[in-house]
Design an enzyme around this catalytic site. Structure first.
Site, PDB file in Angstrom:
ATOM      1  N   SER A 190       0.862  -1.178   0.000  1.00 27.35           N
ATOM      2  CA  SER A 190       0.000   0.000   0.000  1.00 27.35           C
ATOM      3  C   SER A 190       0.891   1.218   0.000  1.00 27.35           C
ATOM      4  CB  SER A 190      -0.869  -0.007   1.265  1.00 27.35           C
ATOM      5  OG  SER A 190      -1.479   1.248   1.482  1.00 27.35           O
ATOM      6  N   TYR A 198      -2.337  -1.164  10.560  1.00 28.23           N
ATOM      7  CA  TYR A 198      -2.218  -1.324   9.112  1.00 28.23           C
ATOM      8  C   TYR A 198      -0.884  -0.780   8.600  1.00 28.23           C
ATOM      9  CZ  TYR A 198      -3.848  -1.307   4.222  1.00 28.23           C
ATOM     10  OH  TYR A 198      -3.998  -1.535   2.882  1.00 28.23           O
TER      11      TYR A 198
END
Length: 273
Positions: free
Chosen positions: A155, A168
């Site tokens: 990401s 995350y």
């Protein structure tokens, strides 16, 4: 401060990408087997479809049984219903994959002092420990045949941080480090390892985040998309799952064999700032 209707009207419209009809794909991965985690929906399903269309047999790995079986039937693959947070279950996955796409993930949005410890641990298990275990299981097969591809769906949060996403961001940074180590160790054996780093992708995971972010920031859901998700991008739209899948597929093609240990931003210019 919340934006007014007049402010919004003056901005360029945020629209989905216009996608041309796909031409028949050459079977560049004929005879290969690709293991894709989180393959029952979103980016994972797009990867399963793209790799199958390129000739690979796809191991469709997901926790959601019916959805995994439906995707496997669609692409002519094999479904494996596995909880990636369970180490013993992960060790039952096939070890003969030529390509591994570590895609499965989950999100939780909360200030650090309120972040549930069990949720933090779960996210690390699914997004760092499971990829480690899967790579560890499949590398001997790749090494023996002198060819293998590891694609980690990271990401932009593997390269940058955002508030309220401690688990995350930690997991994606860990996946980046793991990917680089695999690249160094795998190079003598014909194995490459790379990350794909999308910004916000049009998936259910992102849709669920919008409400959480609205609550955390005290703004409307519309303003979450415009002011937070797309604030740092030059291209003002969400990324489509198919775009991420195409990048993952390219990293397994003959033309990308010299690329390893890299992180490929698909972030609309986010990290250019």
């Amino acid at each position: 401060m919340e934006s007014t209707p007049a402010d919004r009207a003056s901005r360029p419209a945020v629209r989905p990408a216009v996608r041309a009809a796909a031409a028949p794909r050459p079977a560049v991965l004929a005879g290969r087997t690709a293991l894709v985690t989180g393959a029952a929906g979103g980016i994972g399903r797009a990867c399963a479809r793209a790799f199958a269309a390129a000739g690979a047999h796809v191991y469709v790995v997901d926790l959601v049984a019916e959805a995994a079986k439906a995707v496997a039937e669609e692409v002519g693959g094999t479904a494996f219903v596995v909880d990636l947070a369970d180490p013993e279950a992960v060790e039952t996955l096939p070890a003969d994959a030529d390509i591994v796409v570590n895609n499965a993930g989950l999100q939780h949005v909360a200030p650090l002092q309120d972040f549930p410890t069990d949720r933090f641990v779960l996210i690390q298990k699914v997004m760092v420990e499971a990829p480690f275990r899967i790579i560890r299981r499949t590398l001997p097969h790749m090494y023996a045949q002198g060819w293998g591809r590891i694609v980690n769906i990271s990401s932009v949060h593997g390269l940058r941080a955002s508030a309220f996403k401690s688990a995350y961001v930690t997991a994606k940074h860990g996946l980046e480090g793991l990917s680089k180590v695999v690249a160094l160790e795998g190079a003598p054996y014909g194995v490459t390892s790379n990350c794909v780093n999308p910004g916000y992708v049009r998936t259910p995971l992102v849709q669920h985040q919008i409400a959480d972010q609205a609550l955390a920031h005290g703004i409307s859901e519309e303003d979450v998309v415009e002011q937070i998700m797309l604030d740092r991008t030059a291209i003002k739209r969400l990324i489509e799952p198919d775009e991420v899948a195409e990048a993952a597929l390219w990293l397994c093609s003959a033309s990308s064999g010299y690329i390893t240990g890299a992180s490929l931003p698909l972030d609309g210019g986010w990290t250019a700032r």
